[in-house]
Motif scaffolding. Sequence first.
Motif, PDB file in Angstrom:
ATOM      1  N   PHE A  38     -14.470   8.566  -9.234  1.00 23.39           N
ATOM      2  CA  PHE A  38     -15.681   8.122  -8.538  1.00 23.39           C
ATOM      3  C   PHE A  38     -16.076   9.041  -7.381  1.00 23.39           C
ATOM      4  O   PHE A  38     -16.587   8.586  -6.359  1.00 23.39           O
ATOM      5  CB  PHE A  38     -15.532   6.680  -8.024  1.00 23.39           C
ATOM      6  CG  PHE A  38     -15.287   5.673  -9.115  1.00 23.39           C
ATOM      7  CD1 PHE A  38     -16.237   5.459 -10.108  1.00 23.39           C
ATOM      8  CD2 PHE A  38     -14.105   4.946  -9.165  1.00 23.39           C
ATOM      9  CE1 PHE A  38     -16.012   4.540 -11.128  1.00 23.39           C
ATOM     10  CE2 PHE A  38     -13.874   4.031 -10.179  1.00 23.39           C
ATOM     11  CZ  PHE A  38     -14.831   3.826 -11.162  1.00 23.39           C
ATOM     12  N   ASP A  39     -15.844  10.339  -7.511  1.00 26.03           N
ATOM     13  CA  ASP A  39     -16.283  11.250  -6.449  1.00 26.03           C
ATOM     14  C   ASP A  39     -17.802  11.339  -6.479  1.00 26.03           C
ATOM     15  O   ASP A  39     -18.403  11.715  -7.481  1.00 26.03           O
ATOM     16  CB  ASP A  39     -15.671  12.640  -6.639  1.00 26.03           C
ATOM     17  CG  ASP A  39     -15.953  13.559  -5.460  1.00 26.03           C
ATOM     18  OD1 ASP A  39     -16.098  13.045  -4.331  1.00 26.03           O
ATOM     19  OD2 ASP A  39     -16.043  14.782  -5.654  1.00 26.03           O
ATOM     20  N   GLY A  40     -18.422  10.977  -5.380  1.00 23.92           N
ATOM     21  CA  GLY A  40     -19.873  10.948  -5.287  1.00 23.92           C
ATOM     22  C   GLY A  40     -20.453   9.575  -5.520  1.00 23.92           C
ATOM     23  O   GLY A  40     -21.509   9.244  -4.998  1.00 23.92           O
TER      24      GLY A  40
ATOM     25  N   ARG B  41     -14.963  17.947  -2.453  1.00 22.83           N
ATOM     26  CA  ARG B  41     -15.234  16.512  -2.464  1.00 22.83           C
ATOM     27  C   ARG B  41     -16.672  16.210  -2.050  1.00 22.83           C
ATOM     28  O   ARG B  41     -17.178  16.720  -1.047  1.00 22.83           O
ATOM     29  CB  ARG B  41     -14.278  15.789  -1.521  1.00 22.83           C
ATOM     30  CG  ARG B  41     -12.825  15.806  -1.969  1.00 22.83           C
ATOM     31  CD  ARG B  41     -12.546  14.809  -3.054  1.00 22.83           C
ATOM     32  NE  ARG B  41     -12.726  13.446  -2.595  1.00 22.83           N
ATOM     33  CZ  ARG B  41     -11.749  12.708  -2.049  1.00 22.83           C
ATOM     34  NH1 ARG B  41     -10.533  13.210  -1.884  1.00 22.83           N
ATOM     35  NH2 ARG B  41     -11.984  11.476  -1.662  1.00 22.83           N
ATOM     36  N   LEU B  42     -17.328  15.346  -2.807  1.00 23.62           N
ATOM     37  CA  LEU B  42     -18.669  14.857  -2.461  1.00 23.62           C
ATOM     38  C   LEU B  42     -18.589  13.687  -1.508  1.00 23.62           C
ATOM     39  O   LEU B  42     -19.459  13.518  -0.652  1.00 23.62           O
ATOM     40  CB  LEU B  42     -19.416  14.451  -3.731  1.00 23.62           C
ATOM     41  CG  LEU B  42     -19.676  15.560  -4.739  1.00 23.62           C
ATOM     42  CD1 LEU B  42     -20.190  14.965  -6.046  1.00 23.62           C
ATOM     43  CD2 LEU B  42     -20.675  16.566  -4.187  1.00 23.62           C
TER      44      LEU B  42
ATOM     45  N   ALA C 255     -16.658   7.019   2.719  1.00 23.71           N
ATOM     46  CA  ALA C 255     -17.976   7.042   2.081  1.00 23.71           C
ATOM     47  C   ALA C 255     -17.900   6.505   0.658  1.00 23.71           C
ATOM     48  O   ALA C 255     -18.812   5.805   0.193  1.00 23.71           O
ATOM     49  CB  ALA C 255     -18.542   8.462   2.088  1.00 23.71           C
ATOM     50  N   LYS C 256     -16.828   6.818  -0.044  1.00 24.17           N
ATOM     51  CA  LYS C 256     -16.644   6.290  -1.398  1.00 24.17           C
ATOM     52  C   LYS C 256     -16.560   4.764  -1.347  1.00 24.17           C
ATOM     53  O   LYS C 256     -17.176   4.063  -2.158  1.00 24.17           O
ATOM     54  CB  LYS C 256     -15.393   6.874  -2.036  1.00 24.17           C
ATOM     55  CG  LYS C 256     -15.134   6.383  -3.449  1.00 24.17           C
ATOM     56  CD  LYS C 256     -13.745   6.745  -3.946  1.00 24.17           C
ATOM     57  CE  LYS C 256     -13.590   8.212  -4.180  1.00 24.17           C
ATOM     58  NZ  LYS C 256     -12.286   8.531  -4.845  1.00 24.17           N
ATOM     59  N   ARG C 257     -15.780   4.254  -0.427  1.00 21.18           N
ATOM     60  CA  ARG C 257     -15.638   2.796  -0.276  1.00 21.18           C
ATOM     61  C   ARG C 257     -16.985   2.138  -0.036  1.00 21.18           C
ATOM     62  O   ARG C 257     -17.334   1.141  -0.672  1.00 21.18           O
ATOM     63  CB  ARG C 257     -14.704   2.487   0.891  1.00 21.18           C
ATOM     64  CG  ARG C 257     -14.478   1.012   1.166  1.00 21.18           C
ATOM     65  CD  ARG C 257     -13.972   0.822   2.580  1.00 21.18           C
ATOM     66  NE  ARG C 257     -15.003   1.160   3.558  1.00 21.18           N
ATOM     67  CZ  ARG C 257     -14.751   1.496   4.821  1.00 21.18           C
ATOM     68  NH1 ARG C 257     -13.502   1.602   5.253  1.00 21.18           N
ATOM     69  NH2 ARG C 257     -15.750   1.776   5.637  1.00 21.18           N
ATOM     70  N   ASP C 258     -17.772   2.698   0.874  1.00 24.08           N
ATOM     71  CA  ASP C 258     -19.070   2.105   1.205  1.00 24.08           C
ATOM     72  C   ASP C 258     -20.012   2.137   0.006  1.00 24.08           C
ATOM     73  O   ASP C 258     -20.756   1.179  -0.247  1.00 24.08           O
ATOM     74  CB  ASP C 258     -19.702   2.826   2.388  1.00 24.08           C
ATOM     75  CG  ASP C 258     -18.974   2.567   3.701  1.00 24.08           C
ATOM     76  OD1 ASP C 258     -18.105   1.677   3.734  1.00 24.08           O
ATOM     77  OD2 ASP C 258     -19.275   3.266   4.694  1.00 24.08           O
TER      78      ASP C 258
END
Length: 315
Positions: free
Chosen positions: A24-26, A70-71, A76-79
């Motif tokens: 789930f990068d990005g 990393r994007l 940020a991924k969590r949000d």
Amino acid sequence: MHVVSDLGEIPPPWRGAAVALGNFDGVHRGHAVVIAATAEAARRLGAPVAALTFEPHPRELFRPDDPPFRLTLAEAKRDALAALGVEVLVSVPFDHAFSRIPAEAFVRDILVQRLGARHVACGPNFHFGHRRGGTPALLEALGAELGFGVTVVEKAVGEGGLPLSSTAVREALAAGDVPRANAILGRPWEIRGVVQRGAALGRTLGFPTANIPLGRHLAPRFGVYAVRAGVEDEAGGVTWFDGAASVGLRPTVNPLPEPLLEVFLFDFAGDLYGRRLRVAFAAFLREEAKFASLEALAAQMRADCDAARSLLAPV
């Protein structure tokens, strides 16, 4: 959102979830399709919506000398996942010992025994387990044997054949094509970080900038961008300002050894040192350049800010 990073202690409310699987990068629009399939299964089963991902990204473990790519970092991924309706994030600590777990053991020991997953969803290219030996087909076979459902989402494609993948986002940002990157993501791409003290050159030129090291973030095309910058407060709120930002090595005076993000916020007054910023990219304005004098640099910065103001102005 509830975050679980200790697989030995999964709280009872989160056992039996429908689980989306991936790096789930990005958290782009292709990922959103996987999350939607997970949420649909969760509604059908009366189960929580979960996502299982890995931190750090496996590529960071196996190819530590690669440039940062990393994007989205963990926060940020969590949000972004929470915004898609994920209720619990299982963030698996990824190390060499974990990487040696066979694919079937990952399914039996982690997905079934520890998480009690009732349904899992993934994309068609999801691989897992030792030497990436696990495939969606293996998930389907083990799901039939062990009693959990499996949804393998078809490869997602956007308007006009737009590829919806993390690789496509990285390629767009490397080319400075911010609208394309944002179209794939479904939201503006952000870099988040804490403002650090710099050489104060921008302040000397009349453009005090907030300096944010890129760290593990991907470096987009070096140059100047129109951005919107969110200043976080102690309560977690965010106040947004239009601005202009530079990403690069600052070649005119004392070139830097590593790329830096420098942000000038329009209509902001105050001290940003030590504050957390969210810098959302809107458009690429020009390439990084070396100027013959500070006067020439200052003149170009004024033109950059004018261009950014015009681009960001409400229609």
